[in-house]
Design an enzyme around this catalytic site. Structure first.
Site, short mmCIF file in Angstrom:
data_model
loop_
_atom_site.label_atom_id
_atom_site.label_comp_id
_atom_site.label_asym_id
_atom_site.label_seq_id
_atom_site.Cartn_x
_atom_site.Cartn_y
_atom_site.Cartn_z
N ASP A 8 0.91 -1.13 0.00
CA ASP A 8 0.08 0.13 -0.03
C ASP A 8 0.74 1.21 0.00
O ASP A 8 2.13 1.13 0.54
CB ASP A 8 -0.89 -0.16 1.16
CG ASP A 8 -1.85 1.24 1.17
OD1 ASP A 8 -2.32 1.59 0.45
OD2 ASP A 8 -1.77 1.82 2.55
N ASP A 10 -0.10 5.32 0.97
CA ASP A 10 -0.59 6.18 1.83
C ASP A 10 -0.53 5.30 3.22
O ASP A 10 -1.08 4.61 3.59
CB ASP A 10 -1.88 6.67 1.79
CG ASP A 10 -1.83 7.44 0.17
OD1 ASP A 10 -0.83 8.20 -0.11
OD2 ASP A 10 -2.96 7.28 -0.60
#
Ligand code: BG6
Ligand code: MG
Length: 219
Positions: A8, A10
């Site tokens: 991922d 953020d």
């Protein structure tokens, strides 16, 4: 055997949560809507349109679809402008070291982000070189907790889900990894990511060494 990693963006590679917060806060203030860091926590890993719906519902506001899309675009303009201040110093501590290590060890690496702004974030960080494949909010229709973004990454890497470890900081992201049959590493507090196969408070602890110690026989 573990052959690949899917990250991922953020909250795992860099801390954009604060910039997202500032942009939503500006929009909410303009709309005279209540919005604070508590509500912002609910937006972690959630797509842009799902996010604005959460803020709208939190304020019990009624907004037409078209207007809602307009407001989301306004927030995005603020957010994208704020990314200009981001530099290659803005990795979360430990993230760049891990990405470098994975390159040295020859693992395949993909991005699996809900953001439609991943290319700008990666450019600001000078991080594109660490990823073989970019999966982001433009790659699939269904967002986390659906597993689609990670399945996209694995397919592009030509790996099976069970050959990949997913790194996630969002509850919905860990759900997505599990739903797709991936191994998972949670980054953050137990209340949020304690359902991952293993979790660490920060990226600093989530080194290749720690992960190898945990998944042992899979390497
Ligand atoms: C996720 C963030 O990675 O991307 C969310 O955790 C954000 O906060 C989502 O809403 C969508 O991002 P963007 O950049 O497409 O608005
Ligand atoms: Mg995240």
């Amino acid at each position: 055997m573990i052959k690949g990693f899917i990250f991922d963006l953020d909250g795992v590679i860099t801390d954009t949560a604060e910039l997202h917060y500032q942009a939503w806060k500006k929009l909410a203030d303009d709309m005279d809507w209540h919005f604070d860091r508590g509500v912002n926590e609910k937006l972690r890993g959630v797509s842009r349109m799902d996010s604005i719906n959460i803020i709208k519902d939190h304020n019990k506001a009624t907004v037409e679809e078209e207007k809602l899309a307009e407001l989301a675009a306004m927030k995005n303009d603020i957010y994208v402008a704020s990314l200009d201040t981001m530099t290659s110093e803005d990795y979360l501590p430990g993230a760049r070291e891990l990405l470098t290590h994975l390159r040295q060890e020859g693992f395949k690496v993909a991005l699996g982000s809900a953001s439609k702004n991943s290319s700008k974030v990666l450019k600001q960080l000078d991080a594109r070189k660490y990823f073989d494949i970019i999966g982001d909010g433009n790659s699939v229709a269904k967002s986390k907790p659906e597993p689609d973004i990670f399945l996209f990454g694995a397919e592009q890497l030509e790996l099976q889900p069970e050959e990949c470890i997913v790194y996630e900081d969002a509850e919905s992201g860990v759900d997505a990894a599990k739903a797709g049959g991936f191994h998972s590493v949670g980054i953050g507090p137990k209340e949020r990511v304690g359902h991952a196969d293993v979790y660490f408070e920060t990226m600093r602890e989530a080194t290749l060494f720690s992960v190898k110690s945990h998944f042992g026989e899979l390497f």
